[in-house]
Design an enzyme around this catalytic site. Structure first.
Site, short mmCIF file in Angstrom:
data_model
loop_
_atom_site.label_atom_id
_atom_site.label_comp_id
_atom_site.label_asym_id
_atom_site.label_seq_id
_atom_site.Cartn_x
_atom_site.Cartn_y
_atom_site.Cartn_z
N ARG A 1 -3.30 -0.70 5.32
CA ARG A 1 -3.81 -1.81 4.52
C ARG A 1 -2.84 -2.97 4.35
NH1 ARG A 1 -5.44 1.67 -0.52
NH2 ARG A 1 -3.57 2.75 0.21
N ASP B 1 -8.28 3.15 1.24
CA ASP B 1 -7.42 3.62 2.33
C ASP B 1 -8.29 4.16 3.47
OD1 ASP B 1 -5.48 4.69 3.97
OD2 ASP B 1 -4.51 5.85 2.38
N CYS C 1 0.87 -1.18 0.00
CA CYS C 1 0.00 0.00 0.00
C CYS C 1 0.90 1.23 0.00
CB CYS C 1 -0.99 -0.01 1.16
SG CYS C 1 -0.28 0.25 2.81
#
Length: 169
Positions: free
Chosen positions: A20, A131, A14
């Site tokens: 994440r 996100d 990420c």
């Protein structure tokens, strides 16, 4: 002739490697251990940006993961490197932007290894893992829902790859 033990390595990516990708790292690691594949599957995570070097995952990420039984406390953020494509069999980006950044870094001979995490989802239909950083608790729960689903599909994929690799030559 000795049986060879196949191995497989997955990298989750990420932006900053604090929400994440460490969630995916922790969830998949948990599933790998509980499936009996810990000696065969290596799990890692990284960020396309070096915003948080050596930092633990965001406290909200850790809290929500812990509520579902995943311990992320030992994970530390790091930046993705070009040699990650040599070291890993599969590199999974959480969204389109990080996929594009990873593609820019990826040597052409390893392009087949790069995919989106949500390609492995079995129940949810989402192009990306969004996100959660600037949102509330619901965002972190959505990340976990998508990641758990994708990790189930990923575990099935990895089992298939390990079976292919363990066949005699």
């Amino acid at each position: 002739m000795q049986d060879r033990v196949a191995t497989y390595s997955v990298l989750f990516v990420c932006m900053g490697n604090i929400c994440r990708s460490p969630t995916a790292h922790g969830v998949f690691r948990h599933k790998v251990v509980h499936s009996g594949l810990a000696s065969q599957v290596r799990v890692d995570s990284a960020g396309t940006h070096n915003y948080h070097p050596d930092k633990a995952p965001d406290h909200r990420t850790q809290r929500h993961a812990a509520q579902r039984g995943y311990d992320l406390s030992d994970l530390r953020a790091r930046q993705m490197l070009a040699n990650d494509f040599e070291r890993h069999d599969l590199v999974l980006a959480m969204d389109w932007d990080n996929l594009a950044l990873a593609q820019d870094l990826c040597p052409p001979e390893h392009a087949r290894k790069l995919r989106r995490m949500t390609e492995f989802c079995q129940r949810f239909d989402s192009p990306v893992v969004p996100d959660p950083y600037y949102g509330g608790a619901a965002g972190f729960e959505e990340v976990l829902d998508l990641v758990e689903d994708a990790c189930d599909g990923l575990l099935h994929h990895v089992r298939q790859q390990l079976q292919l690799r363990s066949r005699p030559l």
